[in-house]
Write a protein that holds these residues in place. Structure first.
Motif, mmCIF file in Angstrom:
data_model
loop_
_atom_site.group_PDB
_atom_site.id
_atom_site.type_symbol
_atom_site.label_atom_id
_atom_site.label_comp_id
_atom_site.label_asym_id
_atom_site.label_seq_id
_atom_site.Cartn_x
_atom_site.Cartn_y
_atom_site.Cartn_z
ATOM 1 N N VAL A 1 0.863 -1.180 0.000
ATOM 2 C CA VAL A 1 0.000 0.000 0.000
ATOM 3 C C VAL A 1 0.893 1.223 0.000
ATOM 4 N N PRO A 2 0.810 2.061 -1.033
ATOM 5 C CA PRO A 2 1.629 3.270 -1.067
ATOM 6 C C PRO A 2 1.245 4.225 0.066
ATOM 7 N N VAL A 3 2.236 4.905 0.603
ATOM 8 C CA VAL A 3 2.004 5.836 1.705
ATOM 9 C C VAL A 3 1.062 6.956 1.278
ATOM 10 N N ALA A 4 1.131 7.357 0.022
ATOM 11 C CA ALA A 4 0.266 8.437 -0.471
ATOM 12 C C ALA A 4 -1.210 8.054 -0.386
ATOM 13 N N GLN A 5 -1.522 6.774 -0.507
ATOM 14 C CA GLN A 5 -2.919 6.332 -0.389
ATOM 15 C C GLN A 5 -3.304 6.106 1.072
ATOM 16 N N LEU A 6 -2.350 5.823 1.920
ATOM 17 C CA LEU A 6 -2.620 5.529 3.318
ATOM 18 C C LEU A 6 -2.726 6.791 4.180
ATOM 19 N N ALA A 7 -1.986 7.832 3.818
ATOM 20 C CA ALA A 7 -1.914 9.048 4.626
ATOM 21 C C ALA A 7 -3.270 9.727 4.858
ATOM 22 N N PRO A 8 -4.118 9.911 3.848
ATOM 23 C CA PRO A 8 -5.413 10.566 4.115
ATOM 24 C C PRO A 8 -6.282 9.775 5.096
ATOM 25 N N TRP A 9 -6.256 8.447 4.989
ATOM 26 C CA TRP A 9 -7.046 7.626 5.909
ATOM 27 C C TRP A 9 -6.481 7.698 7.322
ATOM 28 N N ALA A 10 -5.166 7.714 7.450
ATOM 29 C CA ALA A 10 -4.544 7.825 8.772
ATOM 30 C C ALA A 10 -4.877 9.173 9.403
ATOM 31 N N LEU A 11 -4.852 10.232 8.616
ATOM 32 C CA LEU A 11 -5.205 11.556 9.118
ATOM 33 C C LEU A 11 -6.670 11.602 9.548
ATOM 34 N N PHE A 12 -7.552 11.061 8.718
ATOM 35 C CA PHE A 12 -8.982 11.040 9.039
ATOM 36 C C PHE A 12 -9.245 10.262 10.330
ATOM 37 N N LEU A 13 -8.657 9.075 10.458
ATOM 38 C CA LEU A 13 -8.871 8.265 11.660
ATOM 39 C C LEU A 13 -8.247 8.913 12.895
ATOM 40 N N GLY A 14 -7.126 9.593 12.724
ATOM 41 C CA GLY A 14 -6.516 10.308 13.840
ATOM 42 C C GLY A 14 -7.402 11.450 14.333
ATOM 43 N N LEU A 15 -7.969 12.210 13.399
ATOM 44 C CA LEU A 15 -8.879 13.294 13.778
ATOM 45 C C LEU A 15 -10.163 12.762 14.407
ATOM 46 N N LEU A 16 -10.675 11.663 13.874
ATOM 47 C CA LEU A 16 -11.873 11.049 14.442
ATOM 48 C C LEU A 16 -11.608 10.538 15.861
ATOM 49 N N ALA A 17 -10.460 9.917 16.074
ATOM 50 C CA ALA A 17 -10.104 9.435 17.406
ATOM 51 C C ALA A 17 -9.952 10.595 18.389
#
Length: 71
Positions: free
Chosen positions: A17-33
């Motif tokens: 999984v390229p980091v460029a595709q993973l970063a937006p989801w990680a940011l979204f889940l971090g903000l949600l948490a």
């Protein structure tokens, strides 16, 4: 007792999984948490987003389970 080998199967592709595709989801889940943590830990009247006690009562047991005092 039989022992199961943990060696990978030859020819099985390992997905990457390229980091460029993973970063937006990680940011979204971090903000949600962070938002969930705010509502569970802080939102209890003094610094309240919604008026009333409905939100406080909704997260009340979870607050005590996580060790946050609220009384």
């Amino acid at each position: 007792m039989s022992q199961v080998s943990a060696a990978p199967v030859a020819g099985a592709p390992v997905p990457t999984v390229p980091v460029a595709q993973l970063a937006p989801w990680a940011l979204f889940l971090g903000l949600l948490a962070t938002l969930v943590l705010f509502f569970v830990s802080t939102d209890q009247g003094a610094v309240s987003v919604f008026s009333g006690t409905a939100l406080h009562e909704f997260v009340h047991d979870g607050r005590h389970l996580l060790g946050f005092p609220c009384h």
